[in-house]
Write a protein that holds these residues in place. Sequence first.
Motif, mmCIF file in Angstrom:
data_model
loop_
_atom_site.group_PDB
_atom_site.id
_atom_site.type_symbol
_atom_site.label_atom_id
_atom_site.label_comp_id
_atom_site.label_asym_id
_atom_site.label_seq_id
_atom_site.Cartn_x
_atom_site.Cartn_y
_atom_site.Cartn_z
ATOM 1 N N LEU A 172 7.262 -4.878 9.908
ATOM 2 C CA LEU A 172 7.295 -4.543 8.568
ATOM 3 C C LEU A 172 7.428 -5.663 7.714
ATOM 4 O O LEU A 172 8.347 -5.819 7.526
ATOM 5 C CB LEU A 172 7.766 -3.271 8.135
ATOM 6 C CG LEU A 172 6.972 -2.201 9.010
ATOM 7 C CD1 LEU A 172 7.738 -0.973 9.061
ATOM 8 C CD2 LEU A 172 5.986 -1.974 9.186
ATOM 9 N N PRO A 173 6.151 -5.650 6.510
ATOM 10 C CA PRO A 173 6.754 -6.744 5.953
ATOM 11 C C PRO A 173 6.993 -5.587 4.726
ATOM 12 O O PRO A 173 7.041 -4.241 4.102
ATOM 13 C CB PRO A 173 4.851 -6.319 4.785
ATOM 14 C CG PRO A 173 4.581 -6.278 5.565
ATOM 15 C CD PRO A 173 5.057 -5.428 6.524
ATOM 16 N N LYS A 174 8.560 -5.924 3.908
ATOM 17 C CA LYS A 174 9.741 -5.459 2.856
ATOM 18 C C LYS A 174 8.850 -4.868 2.270
ATOM 19 O O LYS A 174 8.510 -5.546 1.246
ATOM 20 C CB LYS A 174 11.194 -5.906 2.700
ATOM 21 C CG LYS A 174 11.611 -6.641 4.086
ATOM 22 C CD LYS A 174 12.791 -7.375 3.477
ATOM 23 C CE LYS A 174 13.726 -7.930 4.520
ATOM 24 N NZ LYS A 174 15.194 -8.942 3.985
ATOM 25 N N ALA A 175 9.203 -3.608 1.933
ATOM 26 C CA ALA A 175 8.138 -3.300 0.411
ATOM 27 C C ALA A 175 9.665 -2.902 0.124
ATOM 28 O O ALA A 175 9.543 -1.837 -0.838
ATOM 29 C CB ALA A 175 7.514 -1.359 0.767
ATOM 30 N N ASP A 176 10.555 -4.001 -0.806
ATOM 31 C CA ASP A 176 11.362 -3.744 -1.503
ATOM 32 C C ASP A 176 10.389 -3.503 -3.083
ATOM 33 O O ASP A 176 9.590 -4.257 -3.358
ATOM 34 C CB ASP A 176 12.555 -4.980 -1.970
ATOM 35 C CG ASP A 176 13.091 -4.943 -0.555
ATOM 36 O OD1 ASP A 176 12.559 -4.784 0.141
ATOM 37 O OD2 ASP A 176 14.045 -6.309 -0.271
ATOM 38 N N GLY A 177 10.745 -2.236 -4.076
ATOM 39 C CA GLY A 177 10.578 -2.690 -5.145
ATOM 40 C C GLY A 177 9.189 -1.287 -5.100
ATOM 41 O O GLY A 177 9.347 -0.892 -6.318
ATOM 42 N N TRP A 178 8.884 -1.079 -4.280
ATOM 43 C CA TRP A 178 7.806 -0.483 -3.915
ATOM 44 C C TRP A 178 7.804 1.052 -4.049
ATOM 45 O O TRP A 178 9.667 1.813 -2.884
ATOM 46 C CB TRP A 178 7.011 -0.018 -2.789
ATOM 47 C CG TRP A 178 6.336 -1.297 -2.558
ATOM 48 C CD1 TRP A 178 6.804 -3.025 -3.037
ATOM 49 C CD2 TRP A 178 5.035 -1.864 -2.721
ATOM 50 N NE1 TRP A 178 5.462 -3.712 -3.022
ATOM 51 C CE2 TRP A 178 4.352 -3.122 -2.548
ATOM 52 C CE3 TRP A 178 3.391 -0.491 -2.911
ATOM 53 C CZ2 TRP A 178 3.215 -3.127 -2.448
ATOM 54 C CZ3 TRP A 178 1.874 -0.730 -3.124
ATOM 55 C CH2 TRP A 178 1.628 -2.447 -3.186
ATOM 56 N N GLY A 179 7.788 2.027 -5.241
ATOM 57 C CA GLY A 179 8.352 3.222 -5.138
ATOM 58 C C GLY A 179 7.623 4.367 -3.744
ATOM 59 O O GLY A 179 6.439 3.501 -3.099
ATOM 60 N N PHE A 180 7.989 5.123 -2.913
ATOM 61 C CA PHE A 180 6.858 5.667 -1.530
ATOM 62 C C PHE A 180 7.184 7.505 -1.730
ATOM 63 O O PHE A 180 7.709 8.344 -2.327
ATOM 64 C CB PHE A 180 7.976 5.353 -0.493
ATOM 65 C CG PHE A 180 9.442 5.136 -0.162
ATOM 66 C CD1 PHE A 180 9.569 6.696 0.211
ATOM 67 C CD2 PHE A 180 9.638 4.769 -0.584
ATOM 68 C CE1 PHE A 180 10.874 6.638 0.284
ATOM 69 C CE2 PHE A 180 11.366 4.831 -0.981
ATOM 70 C CZ PHE A 180 12.028 5.614 -0.171
ATOM 71 N N HIS A 181 5.976 8.514 -0.941
ATOM 72 C CA HIS A 181 6.792 9.173 -0.809
ATOM 73 C C HIS A 181 5.458 9.503 0.567
ATOM 74 O O HIS A 181 4.763 9.328 0.649
ATOM 75 C CB HIS A 181 5.836 10.265 -1.801
ATOM 76 C CG HIS A 181 6.219 11.819 -1.955
ATOM 77 N ND1 HIS A 181 7.684 12.019 -2.017
ATOM 78 C CD2 HIS A 181 5.832 12.504 -1.284
ATOM 79 C CE1 HIS A 181 7.505 13.272 -1.146
ATOM 80 N NE2 HIS A 181 6.054 13.935 -1.041
ATOM 81 N N TYR A 182 5.418 10.421 1.675
ATOM 82 C CA TYR A 182 5.008 10.755 2.823
ATOM 83 C C TYR A 182 5.159 12.634 1.913
ATOM 84 O O TYR A 182 5.716 13.208 2.517
ATOM 85 C CB TYR A 182 5.715 10.646 3.844
ATOM 86 C CG TYR A 182 4.661 11.467 4.863
ATOM 87 C CD1 TYR A 182 3.558 9.888 5.263
ATOM 88 C CD2 TYR A 182 4.830 12.173 5.380
ATOM 89 C CE1 TYR A 182 2.299 11.030 6.411
ATOM 90 C CE2 TYR A 182 3.812 12.661 7.227
ATOM 91 C CZ TYR A 182 2.849 11.678 6.901
ATOM 92 O OH TYR A 182 1.903 12.337 8.147
ATOM 93 N N GLU A 183 3.570 13.225 1.829
ATOM 94 C CA GLU A 183 3.215 14.364 1.604
ATOM 95 C C GLU A 183 2.585 15.226 2.910
ATOM 96 O O GLU A 183 1.360 14.503 2.867
ATOM 97 C CB GLU A 183 2.455 14.254 0.733
ATOM 98 C CG GLU A 183 2.393 16.066 -0.033
ATOM 99 C CD GLU A 183 3.225 16.120 -0.949
ATOM 100 O OE1 GLU A 183 4.283 15.646 -1.248
ATOM 101 O OE2 GLU A 183 3.442 18.284 -0.717
ATOM 102 N N LYS A 184 3.180 15.924 3.878
ATOM 103 C CA LYS A 184 2.793 16.005 5.137
ATOM 104 C C LYS A 184 2.119 17.692 4.545
ATOM 105 O O LYS A 184 3.373 19.195 4.102
ATOM 106 C CB LYS A 184 3.681 16.315 5.547
ATOM 107 C CG LYS A 184 3.393 17.335 6.634
ATOM 108 C CD LYS A 184 4.211 15.827 8.424
ATOM 109 C CE LYS A 184 4.294 16.445 9.667
ATOM 110 N NZ LYS A 184 5.974 16.218 10.216
#
Lengths: 284, 156
Positions: A172-184
């Motif tokens: 996985l490319p590092k996703a530093d600085g990205w905001g994230f959320h998983y909505e299920k």
Amino acid sequence: MIPPAFDYVRPTSVDEAVRALAEGGEEAKVLAGGQSLLPLLRLRLAFPELVVDVGRIPGLRGVREDGDMLVIGAMTTHHDVVHDPLVRRHAGLLAAATATVADPAVRHRGTLAGSLAHADPAGDLPAVVLALDGEMVAQGPRGRRTIAARDFFVDYLQSSLEPDELLVEVRLPKADGWGFHYEKFHRVSQSWAMVGVAALVRRADGHIAEARIGLTNMSSVPLRATATEQALTGAGDAEAVARAAESAAEGTHASQDASATPEYREHLTRVLTRRAVLAAAGMG
Amino acid sequence: MTHISVKVDGTTYEDDVEPRLLLVHYLRDRLGLTGTPIGCDTSNCGACTVELDGVSVKSCSVLAVQADGSEVTTVEGLAHDGELTALQRAFHDKHALQCGYCTPGMLMAARDLLREHPHPTTDEIRHALEGNLCRCTGYQNIVRAVQAASEEEVPA
């Protein structure tokens, strides 16, 4: 319920596993954590002649850094992923989504790579790895090859792995600085996602500079909501996000089952995408 | 047949088993450890939860051959010399069981939680037990029991 009879081998190296798979051909199945395969065997929905247990191969479990990539070994369990400091720092979306998979006992056994190789479009992690622009490393008799997530998922329960190939690493490319959320969205805590939305957002100057959105269970394979991703560029407030989320179900092919119609799933996709992006962007 | 060696509740067993034999069937039918029940047989209910090398697993979703060389703890391995653990005592004191079918799995899942979070909130308890179903719907007292045990010094 008792699984059908099968032969069983427990190789001690990847080479040995690949040889066993090559000999078993189409009738061989890889056993990692077994949390998808064992239920299929018990329900007699799968009839492998040979089960190749890769659970004791040294070196397949664990997370390491390789420059700007994060490398997750094939036997790394969901529990490992949720608690791993490197994953939490560089791929927080994966840690957050994995924490919603099944329940603690299943997460102790089930693996990230196993869940990806199983290629269930209702599984949470394929869409997450697709949103993270991940890649899979497969090893077979012809050596190693790297497969981008967008080319890995071929159809319902079907990946582009050959029968004699073993998925050994997820990168996985590092996703530093990205905001994230998983909505299920699911009806009871352990059930599969009726729809899931994995959102990654990079902000600059108070606006969304870039967004990546993976959709769970909106086709026979995980999808990216590309129309919404493009429409989100430059979005600066909740209204703009809501407008962009209106196109989240474009290009999807949702299934009909006892719990939802395709139209309902499309509606959920739009609503959950708005929620996921707002949370990822810190606009919620 | 595949040869396995498994330590269950402190005793080491050597056996030849069919690869398709589930761990729960091995425990119940071969070793006679019927304290671990089979509930749903679909990985949902958690009644068959045991510890495999120190972490909770659903023993209907593990092959006996996968436990080769490992250590298993079932509900029958918790009490020593008839002395209940604090967690078991809390289930008794708080009336955390009605029919009792889910209790072994609830105990094993709760032990797992208390190892990772010795002082969980009620929300954390509910999340940790989401893989365990109580068909009597006696969840309130189960949560109270786990909380009571977490207040003890050596809960599990």
